[in-house]
Design a protein around this motif. Structure first.
Motif, PDB file in Angstrom:
ATOM      1  N   ARG A 149       0.817  -1.220   0.000  1.00  0.00           N
ATOM      2  CA  ARG A 149       0.000   0.000   0.000  1.00  0.00           C
ATOM      3  C   ARG A 149       0.840   1.256   0.000  1.00  0.00           C
ATOM      4  N   ASN A 150       2.142   1.108   0.173  1.00  0.00           N
ATOM      5  CA  ASN A 150       2.995   2.292   0.294  1.00  0.00           C
ATOM      6  C   ASN A 150       4.417   1.927  -0.126  1.00  0.00           C
ATOM      7  N   PHE A 151       5.273   2.952  -0.144  1.00  0.00           N
ATOM      8  CA  PHE A 151       6.642   2.784  -0.606  1.00  0.00           C
ATOM      9  C   PHE A 151       7.389   1.767   0.245  1.00  0.00           C
ATOM     10  N   PHE A 152       7.114   1.759   1.559  1.00  0.00           N
ATOM     11  CA  PHE A 152       7.844   0.852   2.447  1.00  0.00           C
ATOM     12  C   PHE A 152       7.448  -0.607   2.178  1.00  0.00           C
ATOM     13  N   GLU A 153       6.142  -0.866   2.059  1.00  0.00           N
ATOM     14  CA  GLU A 153       5.706  -2.244   1.782  1.00  0.00           C
ATOM     15  C   GLU A 153       6.114  -2.673   0.374  1.00  0.00           C
ATOM     16  N   GLY A 154       6.206  -1.699  -0.528  1.00  0.00           N
ATOM     17  CA  GLY A 154       6.604  -1.977  -1.903  1.00  0.00           C
ATOM     18  C   GLY A 154       5.387  -2.188  -2.790  1.00  0.00           C
ATOM     19  N   PHE A 155       5.290  -1.372  -3.852  1.00  0.00           N
ATOM     20  CA  PHE A 155       4.102  -1.432  -4.715  1.00  0.00           C
ATOM     21  C   PHE A 155       4.087  -2.674  -5.605  1.00  0.00           C
ATOM     22  N   HIS A 156       5.217  -3.423  -5.635  1.00  0.00           N
ATOM     23  CA  HIS A 156       5.250  -4.686  -6.395  1.00  0.00           C
ATOM     24  C   HIS A 156       5.602  -5.853  -5.465  1.00  0.00           C
ATOM     25  N   THR A 157       5.284  -5.678  -4.196  1.00  0.00           N
ATOM     26  CA  THR A 157       5.606  -6.701  -3.197  1.00  0.00           C
ATOM     27  C   THR A 157       4.326  -7.127  -2.489  1.00  0.00           C
ATOM     28  N   GLU A 215      14.323  -0.809  -5.008  1.00  0.00           N
ATOM     29  CA  GLU A 215      14.973  -0.983  -3.706  1.00  0.00           C
ATOM     30  C   GLU A 215      14.120  -0.378  -2.593  1.00  0.00           C
ATOM     31  N   GLN A 216      13.986  -1.126  -1.518  1.00  0.00           N
ATOM     32  CA  GLN A 216      13.320  -0.571  -0.335  1.00  0.00           C
ATOM     33  C   GLN A 216      14.295   0.362   0.385  1.00  0.00           C
ATOM     34  N   ILE A 217      13.744   1.378   1.032  1.00  0.00           N
ATOM     35  CA  ILE A 217      14.607   2.301   1.776  1.00  0.00           C
ATOM     36  C   ILE A 217      15.373   1.525   2.863  1.00  0.00           C
ATOM     37  N   LEU A 218      16.626   1.924   3.093  1.00  0.00           N
ATOM     38  CA  LEU A 218      17.376   1.296   4.193  1.00  0.00           C
ATOM     39  C   LEU A 218      16.740   1.708   5.518  1.00  0.00           C
ATOM     40  N   HIS A 219      16.657   0.782   6.428  1.00  0.00           N
ATOM     41  CA  HIS A 219      16.008   1.062   7.722  1.00  0.00           C
ATOM     42  C   HIS A 219      16.526   0.071   8.767  1.00  0.00           C
ATOM     43  N   ARG A 220      16.155   0.357  10.003  1.00  0.00           N
ATOM     44  CA  ARG A 220      16.452  -0.568  11.110  1.00  0.00           C
ATOM     45  C   ARG A 220      15.118  -1.061  11.648  1.00  0.00           C
ATOM     46  N   ASP A 221      14.958  -2.360  11.833  1.00  0.00           N
ATOM     47  CA  ASP A 221      13.669  -2.883  12.293  1.00  0.00           C
ATOM     48  C   ASP A 221      13.310  -2.388  13.688  1.00  0.00           C
ATOM     49  N   GLU A 222      14.299  -2.060  14.487  1.00  0.00           N
ATOM     50  CA  GLU A 222      14.009  -1.636  15.862  1.00  0.00           C
ATOM     51  C   GLU A 222      13.437  -0.218  15.940  1.00  0.00           C
ATOM     52  N   ASP A 223      13.482   0.514  14.824  1.00  0.00           N
ATOM     53  CA  ASP A 223      13.101   1.929  14.887  1.00  0.00           C
ATOM     54  C   ASP A 223      11.619   2.158  15.158  1.00  0.00           C
ATOM     55  N   ILE A 224      10.813   1.115  15.139  1.00  0.00           N
ATOM     56  CA  ILE A 224       9.403   1.291  15.512  1.00  0.00           C
ATOM     57  C   ILE A 224       9.255   1.530  17.015  1.00  0.00           C
ATOM     58  N   MET A 244      18.781 -16.195   6.951  1.00  0.00           N
ATOM     59  CA  MET A 244      19.638 -15.057   7.297  1.00  0.00           C
ATOM     60  C   MET A 244      19.072 -14.392   8.544  1.00  0.00           C
ATOM     61  N   LEU A 245      19.902 -14.309   9.584  1.00  0.00           N
ATOM     62  CA  LEU A 245      19.492 -13.639  10.813  1.00  0.00           C
ATOM     63  C   LEU A 245      20.125 -12.255  10.817  1.00  0.00           C
ATOM     64  N   TYR A 246      19.393 -11.236  11.254  1.00  0.00           N
ATOM     65  CA  TYR A 246      19.986  -9.896  11.328  1.00  0.00           C
ATOM     66  C   TYR A 246      19.387  -9.139  12.505  1.00  0.00           C
ATOM     67  N   VAL A 247      20.248  -8.458  13.220  1.00  0.00           N
ATOM     68  CA  VAL A 247      19.797  -7.784  14.439  1.00  0.00           C
ATOM     69  C   VAL A 247      19.006  -6.533  14.059  1.00  0.00           C
ATOM     70  N   GLY A 248      18.136  -6.120  14.984  1.00  0.00           N
ATOM     71  CA  GLY A 248      17.206  -5.027  14.701  1.00  0.00           C
ATOM     72  C   GLY A 248      17.863  -3.687  14.518  1.00  0.00           C
ATOM     73  N   SER A 249      19.130  -3.555  14.899  1.00  0.00           N
ATOM     74  CA  SER A 249      19.825  -2.272  14.729  1.00  0.00           C
ATOM     75  C   SER A 249      20.659  -2.247  13.445  1.00  0.00           C
ATOM     76  N   LEU A 250      20.594  -3.311  12.655  1.00  0.00           N
ATOM     77  CA  LEU A 250      21.357  -3.350  11.390  1.00  0.00           C
ATOM     78  C   LEU A 250      20.579  -2.628  10.281  1.00  0.00           C
ATOM     79  N   TRP A 251      21.238  -1.729   9.573  1.00  0.00           N
ATOM     80  CA  TRP A 251      20.614  -1.052   8.436  1.00  0.00           C
ATOM     81  C   TRP A 251      20.521  -2.033   7.273  1.00  0.00           C
ATOM     82  N   HIS A 252      19.334  -2.122   6.718  1.00  0.00           N
ATOM     83  CA  HIS A 252      19.083  -3.092   5.641  1.00  0.00           C
ATOM     84  C   HIS A 252      17.836  -2.665   4.876  1.00  0.00           C
TER      85      HIS A 252
END
Ligand SMILES: O=C(O)CCC(=O)C(=O)O
Length: 262
Positions: free
Chosen positions: A54-62, A112-121, A179-187
């Motif tokens: 529904r938005n840029f973060f979710e991805g319009f083709h995802t 490409e999705q914007i780089l973000h950290r999952d913990e930022d919520i 693939m495991l990645y910590v919530g503070s990793l930019w991805h």
């Protein structure tokens, strides 16, 4: 720079060493390729009719599959995989839960999705201990061309967003890898320039004292919760963060389900 991948015989301390150093760890072929493809078939059945983002973060083709544990039991064994739970415990400590598990199918034409950290919520001032770890299971081969997750290795140590010229790696891995990645990793998700979709499931875990990203107590009805393995029920939220976060009428949630007298 490429990714560093472990093989399926990797010991827990090899996985946690990679997580501590790079913020991510890839274990190739943790489940057999055929099994991964079969799981993908079931997830795609559930994705049938699900609209694109529904938005840029979710991805319009995802396409994203939410409310997973109310729809299928097919990811239960992966969610409880001992190597994964060992690594999650290493990052979050003994009290953790599921947060926002999501099937993610990046379709052709996705950018490409914007780089973000999952913990930022979570509005928790830094520095803080790790709050979140995500576990991406691949049900297709992940390649740079079809949208393999982009990672900035080591960026879990920096508070500011990584500079634009930061070294980036792509989590390329065959179906059946994790693939495991910590919530503070930019991805971020990668662009898909192929004509095939890339399917994975990001099984996200968070510290037990946080609000879960998805409300699993409304996703999974009590009649289903009663049939699940205790550990999965705990991870979904039928649990107490000591001394008493998460009670129901002052008692353990399993009592409300009629499962125990605690
Ligand atoms: O699908 C991916 O590779 C990563 C997606 C992601 O990071 C997200 O949606 O939060």
């Amino acid at each position: 720079m490429g990714t560093v991948a472990l093989d399926r015989s990797a010991a827990l301390d090899e996985v946690t060493a990679r997580l501590d150093a790079d913020g991510y760890a890839i274990v190739e072929g943790l489940i057999p390729h055929d099994e991964a493809i079969a799981i993908g078939v079931e997830l795609r059945r559930l994705l049938d009719g699900v609209p694109e983002g529904r938005n840029f973060f979710e991805g319009f083709h995802t396409r994203r599959l939410y409310a997973i544990y109310g729809k299928t039991r097919i990811l239960d064994p992966l969610t409880l995989h001992p190597l994964v739970l060992g690594a999650v415990e290493h990052v979050l400590g003994p009290h953790f839960q599921l947060s926002g598990p999501t099937g993610i199918e990046i379709g052709p034409g996705e950018v490409e999705q914007i780089l973000h950290r999952d913990e930022d919520i979570y509005p928790v001032p830094r520095p803080h201990p790790q709050l979140v770890i995500n576990v991406m299971w691949a049900f297709d081969d992940f390649t740079k061309a079809n949208g393999a997750t982009r990672l900035v290795p080591g960026s879990q140590h920096t508070v500011e967003s990584p500079p634009p010229d930061s070294e980036m790696v792509f989590a390329e891995m065959p179906a059946g890898s994790v693939m495991l990645y910590v919530g503070s990793l930019w991805h971020g998700g990668g662009a898909n320039t192929t004509d095939h979709a890339r399917l994975g499931a990001a099984i996200e875990y968070a510290a037990g004292w946080l609000r879960q990203q998805e409300n699993h107590m409304l996703v999974v009805p009590p009649d289903v919760l009663r049939t699940l393995p205790k550990r999965l029920r705990e991870l979904l939220g039928c649990n107490i963060y000591p001394p008493f976060v998460g009670y129901v009428d002052g008692r353990h949630p399993d009592r409300a389900l009629g499962i125990c007298d605690d």
